[in-house]
Design a protein around this motif. Structure first.
Motif, mmCIF file in Angstrom:
data_model
loop_
_atom_site.group_PDB
_atom_site.id
_atom_site.type_symbol
_atom_site.label_atom_id
_atom_site.label_comp_id
_atom_site.label_asym_id
_atom_site.label_seq_id
_atom_site.Cartn_x
_atom_site.Cartn_y
_atom_site.Cartn_z
ATOM 1 N N ILE A 221 0.828 -1.200 0.000
ATOM 2 C CA ILE A 221 0.000 0.000 0.000
ATOM 3 C C ILE A 221 0.869 1.259 0.000
ATOM 4 C CG2 ILE A 221 -1.842 -1.186 1.259
ATOM 5 C CD1 ILE A 221 -0.978 0.385 3.763
ATOM 6 N N THR A 222 0.269 2.372 -0.349
ATOM 7 C CA THR A 222 0.951 3.651 -0.251
ATOM 8 C C THR A 222 0.715 4.233 1.128
ATOM 9 O OG1 THR A 222 -0.942 4.961 -0.979
ATOM 10 C CG2 THR A 222 0.487 4.044 -2.698
ATOM 11 N N LYS A 223 1.347 5.357 1.406
ATOM 12 C CA LYS A 223 1.163 6.017 2.689
ATOM 13 C C LYS A 223 -0.280 6.496 2.862
ATOM 14 C CE LYS A 223 3.598 9.200 5.759
ATOM 15 N NZ LYS A 223 4.574 10.308 5.864
ATOM 16 N N ASN A 224 -0.983 6.650 1.745
ATOM 17 C CA ASN A 224 -2.389 7.074 1.776
ATOM 18 C C ASN A 224 -3.347 5.884 1.734
ATOM 19 O OD1 ASN A 224 -1.655 9.825 1.771
ATOM 20 N ND2 ASN A 224 -1.376 9.759 -0.455
ATOM 21 N N ASN A 225 -2.811 4.678 2.024
ATOM 22 C CA ASN A 225 -3.607 3.448 2.100
ATOM 23 C C ASN A 225 -4.183 2.999 0.752
ATOM 24 O OD1 ASN A 225 -3.306 3.003 4.927
ATOM 25 N ND2 ASN A 225 -4.813 4.614 5.301
ATOM 26 N N GLN A 226 -3.589 3.409 -0.347
ATOM 27 C CA GLN A 226 -3.993 2.918 -1.662
ATOM 28 C C GLN A 226 -3.274 1.597 -1.937
ATOM 29 O OE1 GLN A 226 -2.770 5.368 -4.937
ATOM 30 N NE2 GLN A 226 -3.579 3.981 -6.494
ATOM 31 N N ILE A 227 -4.044 0.553 -2.302
ATOM 32 C CA ILE A 227 -3.452 -0.746 -2.622
ATOM 33 C C ILE A 227 -2.847 -0.694 -4.022
ATOM 34 C CG2 ILE A 227 -3.886 -3.201 -2.961
ATOM 35 C CD1 ILE A 227 -6.207 -2.946 -0.976
ATOM 36 N N VAL A 228 -1.560 -1.002 -4.118
ATOM 37 C CA VAL A 228 -0.878 -0.917 -5.417
ATOM 38 C C VAL A 228 -0.245 -2.241 -5.849
ATOM 39 C CG1 VAL A 228 -0.437 1.561 -5.297
ATOM 40 C CG2 VAL A 228 1.193 -0.043 -4.252
ATOM 41 N N GLY A 229 -0.344 -3.288 -5.011
ATOM 42 C CA GLY A 229 0.242 -4.560 -5.412
ATOM 43 C C GLY A 229 0.149 -5.621 -4.334
ATOM 44 N N ILE A 230 0.686 -6.795 -4.660
ATOM 45 C CA ILE A 230 0.750 -7.942 -3.741
ATOM 46 C C ILE A 230 2.207 -8.368 -3.623
ATOM 47 C CG2 ILE A 230 0.007 -10.302 -3.279
ATOM 48 C CD1 ILE A 230 -2.304 -8.382 -3.219
ATOM 49 N N HIS A 231 2.699 -8.493 -2.391
ATOM 50 C CA HIS A 231 4.080 -8.950 -2.211
ATOM 51 C C HIS A 231 4.128 -10.467 -2.009
ATOM 52 C CE1 HIS A 231 3.736 -9.658 2.119
ATOM 53 N NE2 HIS A 231 3.173 -8.458 2.266
ATOM 54 N N LYS A 232 5.299 -11.051 -2.194
ATOM 55 C CA LYS A 232 5.481 -12.503 -2.121
ATOM 56 C C LYS A 232 5.685 -13.007 -0.697
ATOM 57 C CE LYS A 232 7.643 -12.577 -6.704
ATOM 58 N NZ LYS A 232 8.878 -12.901 -7.459
ATOM 59 N N GLY A 233 5.975 -12.118 0.211
ATOM 60 C CA GLY A 233 6.276 -12.476 1.601
ATOM 61 C C GLY A 233 7.114 -11.365 2.194
ATOM 62 N N PHE A 268 3.401 -4.019 3.571
ATOM 63 C CA PHE A 268 4.445 -3.012 3.558
ATOM 64 C C PHE A 268 4.024 -1.802 2.746
ATOM 65 C CE2 PHE A 268 6.464 -5.682 0.101
ATOM 66 C CZ PHE A 268 6.510 -4.729 -0.896
ATOM 67 N N VAL A 269 4.597 -0.665 3.144
ATOM 68 C CA VAL A 269 4.204 0.629 2.607
ATOM 69 C C VAL A 269 5.272 1.138 1.649
ATOM 70 C CG1 VAL A 269 3.506 2.991 3.202
ATOM 71 C CG2 VAL A 269 3.061 1.109 4.813
ATOM 72 N N VAL A 270 4.821 1.700 0.523
ATOM 73 C CA VAL A 270 5.742 2.245 -0.467
ATOM 74 C C VAL A 270 5.425 3.713 -0.746
ATOM 75 C CG1 VAL A 270 6.175 0.031 -1.601
ATOM 76 C CG2 VAL A 270 4.265 1.455 -2.369
#
Length: 363
Positions: A221-233, A268-270
């Motif tokens: 997610i971004t700092k503004n809680n926007q979902i932008v992807g899925i991580h592998k772990g 995690f946040v990006v």
């Protein structure tokens, strides 16, 4: 103090540094036994360089007419280092197993083995660090070669054991070590420095962790809680990482994404503003170890490193209680990682260190 005919056990890795350490000690007059440590065992492991390293170690010891023993500490490594390594990665931290290995294996279990089983007066390794004895009062210092100094990895050694430890190459630069090895026609004079965790070898780190841990994908997610992807772990990623994040959402400003935070909720946040969100103004550290006992009584200034390859940063250390301290930096530091170590210095003297628990962004 005369070292002639004193017994010393040298940790021989097969690398050029420990080889020149043996050469120097022999010139001084020590009675030397070389020990090649095995800290990891795995069936059908063709990736680790252990076989090549042992071959090089045998070659050097034979050339210098030194006995070489092979000692297996893999069970001790598993119990004292690797279990902690997995536990930290599982909760999203980034541990440093080399520091724990030095403390628990090389300069504790190995040292005790050398003294009790091999009747040694000292142990020695090819580390670039310096123990100074002033009227039987021992201090720990950075080595002459500041670019290769390894005090960061050795900051939490038991200072009571310093009297039994020697670092023979502490007054040499790496290029001088290689020059001596070349003149002596050592097989490893041009051998590359070992990097990373040796027992993983050429394996991909993700595959290695996947073998030992239950990997759970999660949200990016971004700092503004926007979902932008899925991580592998979450254990596969570190603070400040830019490549391999697997985000398909495009930025309006076309700047790359950076990991700025790892949450306990497996998220995690990006962000794409590296200069604002990856720099920190302070941190909180725990499990503080002072080389000279209870050094910290009140706030004081010193220098720190939060990574091995880093210039010293001026800071103010403020005690919170017996377990935690606040460290305020003189200038912002980039990409501080929870679970890593912060190490304290006063000029060339290493004072100790602690584990990074929390940090604060520059606003």
């Amino acid at each position: 103090m005369s070292f002639v005919k004193k017994n010393i056990v040298v940790g021989v890795s097969g690398g050029v540094d420990s080889s020149i350490a043996i050469y120097i000690l022999k010139k001084i007059g020590f009675k030397i036994i070389g020990v090649f440590m095995i800290n990891w065992e795995e069936k059908n492991n063709q990736n680790c360089n252990i076989y090549k390293d042992f071959h090089d170690a045998k070659n050097i010891c034979k050339k210098l007419n030194i006995k070489l023993k092979q000692i297996n500490f893999s069970a001790e490594y598993w119990e004292n280092v690797f279990i902690y390594f997995l536990k930290e990665y599982k909760i999203g931290n980034t541990p440093n197993p080399d520091i724990l290995c030095n403390k628990e294996i090389k300069f504790k279990i190995f040292l005790n083995y050398a003294i009790k089983n091999l009747k040694s007066n000292y142990i020695a390794t090819g580390h670039y660090s310096y123990i100074k004895n002033i009227k039987n009062n021992f201090f720990f210092l950075r080595s002459y070669d500041k670019k290769k100094d390894q005090s960061y990895f050795l900051h939490n050694l038991n200072f009571k054991k310093f009297k039994s430890i020697l670092f023979p190459i502490s007054f040499l630069k790496k290029k001088e070590v290689r020059y001596i090895a070349k003149k002596l026609n050592f097989i490893n004079s041009k051998k590359k420095n070992s990097t990373g965790i040796c027992f993983i070898g050429k394996k991909k780190f993700n595959y290695f962790l996947n073998y030992f841990l239950n990997i759970i994908p999660g949200l990016i997610i971004t700092k503004n809680n926007q979902i932008v992807g899925i991580h592998k772990g979450i254990m596969f990623y570190t603070i400040g990482q830019r490549k391999g994040i697997n985000i398909k959402t495009k930025n309006k400003n076309k700047k790359p994404w950076y990991i700025i935070e790892k949450k306990k909720t497996n998220i995690f946040v990006v962000q794409n503003n590296k200069h604002c969100l990856l720099f920190y103004k302070n941190l909180i550290a725990k499990k503080i170890y002072w080389i000279k006992n209870k050094l910290l009584l009140k706030s004081f200034k010193c220098f720190i490193k939060t990574r091995y390859i880093q210039e010293l940063i001026l800071c103010i250390i403020i005690p919170i209680d017996s377990k935690y301290i606040i460290i305020n930096f003189n200038k912002p530091i980039i990409s501080i990682t929870k679970g890593q170590y912060v190490v304290f210095y006063l000029k060339n003297f290493c004072l100790g260190g602690g584990i990074i628990e929390l940090n604060t962004f520059i606003n």
